[in-house]
Design a protein around this motif. Structure first.
Motif, PDB file in Angstrom:
ATOM      1  N   ARG A   5       0.979  -1.036  -0.056  1.00  0.00           N
ATOM      2  CA  ARG A   5      -0.039  -0.100  -0.004  1.00  0.00           C
ATOM      3  C   ARG A   5       0.822   1.264   0.042  1.00  0.00           C
ATOM      4  O   ARG A   5       0.623   2.370  -0.598  1.00  0.00           O
ATOM      5  CB  ARG A   5      -0.982  -0.019   1.157  1.00  0.00           C
ATOM      6  N   GLN A   6       2.117   1.256   0.714  1.00  0.00           N
ATOM      7  CA  GLN A   6       2.815   2.369   0.701  1.00  0.00           C
ATOM      8  C   GLN A   6       3.418   2.565  -0.483  1.00  0.00           C
ATOM      9  O   GLN A   6       3.775   3.868  -0.980  1.00  0.00           O
ATOM     10  CB  GLN A   6       3.922   2.091   1.873  1.00  0.00           C
ATOM     11  N   PHE A   7       3.833   1.416  -1.454  1.00  0.00           N
ATOM     12  CA  PHE A   7       4.387   1.504  -2.643  1.00  0.00           C
ATOM     13  C   PHE A   7       3.428   2.113  -3.495  1.00  0.00           C
ATOM     14  O   PHE A   7       3.671   3.032  -4.372  1.00  0.00           O
ATOM     15  CB  PHE A   7       4.733   0.110  -3.064  1.00  0.00           C
ATOM     16  N   VAL A   8       1.979   1.652  -3.530  1.00  0.00           N
ATOM     17  CA  VAL A   8       1.207   2.304  -4.382  1.00  0.00           C
ATOM     18  C   VAL A   8       0.794   3.946  -4.045  1.00  0.00           C
ATOM     19  O   VAL A   8       0.811   4.531  -4.930  1.00  0.00           O
ATOM     20  CB  VAL A   8      -0.376   1.518  -4.122  1.00  0.00           C
ATOM     21  N   VAL A   9       0.915   4.246  -2.732  1.00  0.00           N
ATOM     22  CA  VAL A   9       0.672   5.906  -2.402  1.00  0.00           C
ATOM     23  C   VAL A   9       1.870   6.587  -3.113  1.00  0.00           C
ATOM     24  O   VAL A   9       1.635   7.680  -3.966  1.00  0.00           O
ATOM     25  CB  VAL A   9       0.835   6.097  -0.794  1.00  0.00           C
ATOM     26  N   PHE A  10       3.134   6.130  -2.960  1.00  0.00           N
ATOM     27  CA  PHE A  10       4.337   6.742  -3.485  1.00  0.00           C
ATOM     28  C   PHE A  10       4.228   6.945  -5.041  1.00  0.00           C
ATOM     29  O   PHE A  10       4.595   7.564  -5.929  1.00  0.00           O
ATOM     30  CB  PHE A  10       5.529   6.080  -2.915  1.00  0.00           C
ATOM     31  N   LEU A  11       3.674   5.648  -5.698  1.00  0.00           N
ATOM     32  CA  LEU A  11       3.601   5.580  -7.267  1.00  0.00           C
ATOM     33  C   LEU A  11       2.493   6.445  -7.698  1.00  0.00           C
ATOM     34  O   LEU A  11       2.911   7.245  -8.686  1.00  0.00           O
ATOM     35  CB  LEU A  11       3.454   4.403  -7.369  1.00  0.00           C
ATOM     36  N   LEU A  12       1.286   6.596  -6.884  1.00  0.00           N
ATOM     37  CA  LEU A  12       0.419   7.347  -7.457  1.00  0.00           C
ATOM     38  C   LEU A  12       0.694   8.896  -7.135  1.00  0.00           C
ATOM     39  O   LEU A  12       0.615   9.837  -8.231  1.00  0.00           O
ATOM     40  CB  LEU A  12      -0.899   7.032  -6.921  1.00  0.00           C
ATOM     41  N   ILE A  65      12.311   3.493 -12.146  1.00  0.00           N
ATOM     42  CA  ILE A  65      11.401   2.743 -11.191  1.00  0.00           C
ATOM     43  C   ILE A  65      10.819   1.514 -11.951  1.00  0.00           C
ATOM     44  O   ILE A  65       9.931   0.959 -11.346  1.00  0.00           O
ATOM     45  CB  ILE A  65      10.387   3.495 -10.503  1.00  0.00           C
ATOM     46  N   ILE A  66      11.001   1.593 -13.557  1.00  0.00           N
ATOM     47  CA  ILE A  66      10.103   0.505 -13.992  1.00  0.00           C
ATOM     48  C   ILE A  66      10.359  -0.951 -13.723  1.00  0.00           C
ATOM     49  O   ILE A  66       9.223  -1.761 -13.568  1.00  0.00           O
ATOM     50  CB  ILE A  66      10.591   0.790 -15.602  1.00  0.00           C
ATOM     51  N   TYR A  67      11.452  -1.184 -13.099  1.00  0.00           N
ATOM     52  CA  TYR A  67      11.901  -2.538 -12.687  1.00  0.00           C
ATOM     53  C   TYR A  67      10.924  -2.787 -11.393  1.00  0.00           C
ATOM     54  O   TYR A  67      10.976  -4.048 -11.034  1.00  0.00           O
ATOM     55  CB  TYR A  67      13.342  -2.931 -12.501  1.00  0.00           C
ATOM     56  N   ARG A  68      10.748  -1.899 -10.534  1.00  0.00           N
ATOM     57  CA  ARG A  68      10.029  -1.964  -9.286  1.00  0.00           C
ATOM     58  C   ARG A  68       8.571  -2.052  -9.447  1.00  0.00           C
ATOM     59  O   ARG A  68       7.916  -2.122  -8.331  1.00  0.00           O
ATOM     60  CB  ARG A  68      10.544  -0.802  -8.474  1.00  0.00           C
ATOM     61  N   LEU A  69       8.016  -1.984 -10.421  1.00  0.00           N
ATOM     62  CA  LEU A  69       6.440  -2.054 -10.657  1.00  0.00           C
ATOM     63  C   LEU A  69       6.106  -3.712 -10.554  1.00  0.00           C
ATOM     64  O   LEU A  69       6.494  -4.410 -11.560  1.00  0.00           O
ATOM     65  CB  LEU A  69       6.255  -1.468 -11.779  1.00  0.00           C
ATOM     66  N   PRO A  70       5.490  -4.008  -9.312  1.00  0.00           N
ATOM     67  CA  PRO A  70       5.290  -5.443  -9.372  1.00  0.00           C
ATOM     68  C   PRO A  70       4.360  -5.954 -10.392  1.00  0.00           C
ATOM     69  O   PRO A  70       4.341  -7.040 -10.544  1.00  0.00           O
ATOM     70  CB  PRO A  70       4.281  -5.426  -8.111  1.00  0.00           C
ATOM     71  N   TRP A  71       3.659  -5.228 -11.135  1.00  0.00           N
ATOM     72  CA  TRP A  71       2.678  -5.649 -12.168  1.00  0.00           C
ATOM     73  C   TRP A  71       3.749  -6.182 -13.432  1.00  0.00           C
ATOM     74  O   TRP A  71       3.420  -6.892 -14.387  1.00  0.00           O
ATOM     75  CB  TRP A  71       1.924  -4.636 -12.821  1.00  0.00           C
ATOM     76  N   THR A  72       5.081  -5.852 -13.334  1.00  0.00           N
ATOM     77  CA  THR A  72       5.966  -6.188 -14.493  1.00  0.00           C
ATOM     78  C   THR A  72       6.920  -7.366 -13.860  1.00  0.00           C
ATOM     79  O   THR A  72       7.500  -7.750 -14.963  1.00  0.00           O
ATOM     80  CB  THR A  72       6.846  -5.196 -14.940  1.00  0.00           C
TER      81      THR A  72
END
Length: 281
Positions: A5-12, A65-72
């Motif tokens: 959730r923290q990751f999603v907050v920072f990404l958004l 940060i492209i490698y850090r997106l869990p969807w990839t």
């Protein structure tokens, strides 16, 4: 992923701030600076801040940060390398066009080039970015590059990418401030001077804050160890959990292989392979 959730907050937050930065830059040049054109004048110069923010800040930040997106994470590592390289090359092309615009404007108006700290840091960042792309392509995308060279250069590549991104943020902050000081000088209309904080100055100062916080979000995402892309063999296990009957014996066998005593050649090979597979980006 830990703290998803923290990751999603920072990404958004990063996506929102990056988008707002581009919108504010376009609003600045279209509403207050006369628009965009390729005329060797001020309208051509306006391409410089717009393309620099889109390329060197937004696209470069996303490439970091492209490698850090869990969807990839279920996407193969070779394909992700091409995506990472493609984003960086696209950003570099926009940066080069922005440099052509500013040099054209300076030369047509007989304005000296490369005299400010903004120009020194900005050009140094562009040169380092070009070297980063070339060395990255030669090291990680050429199939005949030895594995030990990839492992050795990985940490340098990661640090250089973050350092160049930080240089781009610093150059952008100095550049927009420099432009405001030059265009909003005290004159006959004192109400429009920079020191009186006219609407243009407030908008551009806000743009600078957006760029700074965007950079902070990107660097936070890129440096959290728990958000690293897992090694490729772990991704394969995760990707096959739903569609295969992979049992615990196979997982245990793979785990035991990684626990070979450190002095053996097998352990050295695994360590080297994992170092090449992992990336902070």
């Amino acid at each position: 992923m830990e703290n998803f959730r923290q990751f999603v907050v920072f990404l958004l937050a990063a996506v929102l701030l990056g988008t707002l930065s581009v919108v504010f830059a376009l609003t600045w040049v279209l509403h207050w600076r006369g628009g965009l054109a390729w005329d060797l004048g001020l309208l051509e110069f306006n391409w410089h801040p717009v393309l620099s923010i889109i390329g060197f800040i937004l696209i470069n930040g996303l490439a970091v940060i492209i490698y850090r997106l869990p969807w990839t994470w279920n996407v193969s590592k070779p394909l992700m390398k091409y995506i990472h390289a493609g984003l960086n090359i696209a950003a570099f092309v926009l940066i080069v066009i922005s440099l052509v615009a500013v040099f054209d404007f300076h030369n047509s108006k007989s304005i000296p080039n490369m005299y400010s700290l903004h120009s020194w840091i900005g050009l140094a960042a562009v040169i380092m970015y070009a070297l980063q792309i070339v060395l990255g392509l030669c090291t990680f995308l050429l199939p005949f590059t030895p594995t030990y060279i990839k492992a050795f250069y990985m940490s340098i590549h990661v640090f250089a990418g973050l350092f160049i991104f930080g240089m781009a943020i610093a150059a952008a902050e100095m550049g927009i401030t420099e432009k405001l000081i030059f265009t909003l000088r005290s004159g006959s209309n004192i109400t429009l001077s920079y020191s009186r904080s006219p609407p243009e100055a407030i908008l551009v100062n806000t743009l600078g804050v957006f760029i700074l916080v965007f950079g902070g979000c990107i660097l936070w995402i890129a440096t959290r160890p728990e958000w690293k892309r897992p090694p490729e063999h772990i991704n394969k296990i995760i990707g096959n959990e739903e569609g295969s009957t992979l049992n615990e014996t196979n997982v245990s066998a793979e785990t035991n292989m990684e626990r070979v005593p450190e002095g053996t050649a097998r352990m050295r090979y695994l360590n080297l392979e994992e170092a090449c597979q992992r990336s902070t980006f």
